[in-house]
Design an enzyme around this catalytic site. Structure first.
Site, PDB file in Angstrom:
ATOM      1  N   ASP A 124     -20.268  21.628 -14.221  1.00  0.00           N
ATOM      2  CA  ASP A 124     -20.642  23.034 -14.046  1.00  0.00           C
ATOM      3  C   ASP A 124     -19.411  23.954 -14.026  1.00  0.00           C
ATOM      4  O   ASP A 124     -18.343  23.553 -13.571  1.00  0.00           O
ATOM      5  CB  ASP A 124     -21.407  23.164 -12.711  1.00  0.00           C
ATOM      6  CG  ASP A 124     -22.187  24.463 -12.628  1.00  0.00           C
ATOM      7  OD1 ASP A 124     -22.312  25.164 -13.649  1.00  0.00           O
ATOM      8  OD2 ASP A 124     -22.671  24.781 -11.525  1.00  0.00           O
ATOM      9  N   HIS A 145     -17.341  26.305 -22.883  1.00  0.00           N
ATOM     10  CA  HIS A 145     -17.991  25.038 -23.237  1.00  0.00           C
ATOM     11  C   HIS A 145     -17.042  24.162 -24.075  1.00  0.00           C
ATOM     12  O   HIS A 145     -17.009  22.953 -23.910  1.00  0.00           O
ATOM     13  CB  HIS A 145     -19.296  25.301 -23.993  1.00  0.00           C
ATOM     14  CG  HIS A 145     -20.335  25.985 -23.145  1.00  0.00           C
ATOM     15  ND1 HIS A 145     -20.655  25.553 -21.875  1.00  0.00           N
ATOM     16  CD2 HIS A 145     -21.120  27.077 -23.373  1.00  0.00           C
ATOM     17  CE1 HIS A 145     -21.593  26.343 -21.356  1.00  0.00           C
ATOM     18  NE2 HIS A 145     -21.884  27.277 -22.243  1.00  0.00           N
ATOM     19  N   LEU A 198     -18.284   0.536 -21.451  1.00  0.00           N
ATOM     20  CA  LEU A 198     -18.696   1.700 -20.660  1.00  0.00           C
ATOM     21  C   LEU A 198     -19.991   2.250 -21.250  1.00  0.00           C
ATOM     22  O   LEU A 198     -20.052   2.531 -22.452  1.00  0.00           O
ATOM     23  CB  LEU A 198     -17.613   2.791 -20.713  1.00  0.00           C
ATOM     24  CG  LEU A 198     -18.012   4.155 -20.124  1.00  0.00           C
ATOM     25  CD1 LEU A 198     -18.155   4.082 -18.607  1.00  0.00           C
ATOM     26  CD2 LEU A 198     -16.988   5.235 -20.496  1.00  0.00           C
TER      27      LEU A 198
END
Ligand code: FPP
Length: 258
Positions: free
Chosen positions: A38, A55, A149
Site C-alpha cells: 500500500d 505504481h 518460491l
C-alpha cells in the site's frame, strides 16, 4: 542467539537498525508471507508525480522483494496487486496497473522461471483485460514445474467474493448429495477457497501505516501475525522485510492456546 549487525541508535529507532540474514536464519522462517503493498499513490503525490509513477516504483519494489524472498529461502509469498474494489479507480489508473502487470511478467518471466519461482494467482483473472489474461496464463504455465518460491499474485481478488464462491459450490455439492451438511468443517471450506492447498499466511505485512485487512485473505489470516510499517510500498526495503520477519520470529504464537 540472534544479533543485529549494525545498531546505530538502538531499538527506539528501529528503521536505522539492520538485521542480518544470518540472524534470521537462526530461527524458523515464516512459511508464508503475505503483503498488502500500500501507498504507491501517496508516494507519487508527495513527489508531484502521477499515481501511475507510484505504481511503477511499486513494481520495482516488488521485484526486489521477490529476490530477497528467494535469497532468504521463503517458500510462499502472496502479494495483493489488484482487489475487486480497485475497479472503482479511474479508468486511466486501472489501465496503467494492467499495463504494469503485463510489463512485469514480460520483463521478469525468464528470470523468475530460471530462479525457481512458481507463479500462481488468486482471484478472477478471467475478468482482467485480454492482454493481462494472456500474460498471466503464460506465466502460470511456464513456471508451473517450479517449487523454490511460490509467488501468489492476488489479482481481481476479494476475500468475501472468495468465500461466497466457496459457499455456492458447497451448497450445490450438498444439494447433489456429494457433501453431507454435517460434514462441513473448516477443511471443507478451505478446500473450496482459491487458496486450497496453500498454507495460511504466518505473517501479513502492510505498508503505509494502515491497519486494515482490506478484504485480503480474511479466512486464511485468522491466526496470522500482522506487521505494519508507515513506510510507503515504493520505499519498502529488504531490511524492512527482515525486520518484519525478525519481529515475527520473536512473537509468541499461541494459536488460541495458552
Ligand atoms: C496500493 O497503493 C497498491 C495497489 C492498488 C497496486 C499494487 C501494485 C503494485 C505494487 C505494482 C504493480 C505490480 C503488479 C504485479 C501489477 P495505492 O494506490 O492504494 O496507494 P495510496 O493508498 O497511497 O493511494
Amino acid at each position: 542467539m540472534y544479533r543485529y549487525v549494525k545498531s546505530f541508535f538502538g531499538d527506539k529507532n528501529k528503521e536505522n537498525t539492520e538485521i542480518s540474514k544470518e540472524a534470521l536464519l537462526e530461527r524458523p522462517l515464516p512459511t508464508h508471507v503475505a503483503i498488502i503493498m500500500d501507498g504507491n499513490g501517496r508516494w507519487a503525490t508527495k513527489r508531484g508525480l502521477p499515481r501511475s509513477a507510484g505504481h511503477r516504483a511499486g513494481m520495482e519494489t516488488l521485484k526486489k522483494i521477490v529476490e530477497t524472498s528467494l535469497d532468504l529461502g521463503l517458500k510462499h509469498l502472496t502479494v495483493y496487486a489488484f482487489s475487486t474494489e480497485n475497479w472503482k479507480r479511474p479508468r486511466e489508473e486501472i489501465n496503467s496497473l494492467m499495463h504494469l502487470l503485463v510489463e512485469y511478467i514480460d520483463k521478469e518471466l525468464n528470470k523468475l522461471k530460471d530462479n525457481g519461482v512458481c507463479i500462481r494467482t488468486l482471484g478472477h483473472i478471467e475478468e482482467l483485460p485480454e492482454k493481462a489474461v494472456i500474460s498471466v496464463k503464460k506465466a502460470i504455465k511456464d513456471t508451473q514445474e517450479n517449487s523454490k518460491l511460490y509467488l501468489q499474485i492476488a489479482l481481481n481478488y476479494g476475500s468475501r467474493r472468495e468465500i461466497i464462491d466457496a459457499v455456492k459450490v458447497i451448497a450445490i455439492e450438498t444439494a447433489a448429495g456429494k457433501i453431507k451438511s454435517e460434514d462441513i468443517e473448516e477443511n471443507i471450506i478451505e478446500k473450496y477457497l482459491y487458496t486450497a492447498g496453500l498454507p495460511d499466511p504466518d505473517l501479513m505485512i502492510r505498508t503505509s501505516g494502515e491497519m486494515r485487512l482490506s478484504n485480503f485473505l480474511l479466512w486464511q489470516s485468522a491466526y496470522t501475525e500482522f506487521w505494519s510499517t508507515p513506510v510507503l510500498w515504493p520505499d519498502f526495503t529488504q531490511n524492512l522485510l527482515y525486520e518484519a520477519i525478525y519481529e515475527y520470529q520473536h512473537r509468541k504464537r499461541r494459536l488460541g492456546g495458552i
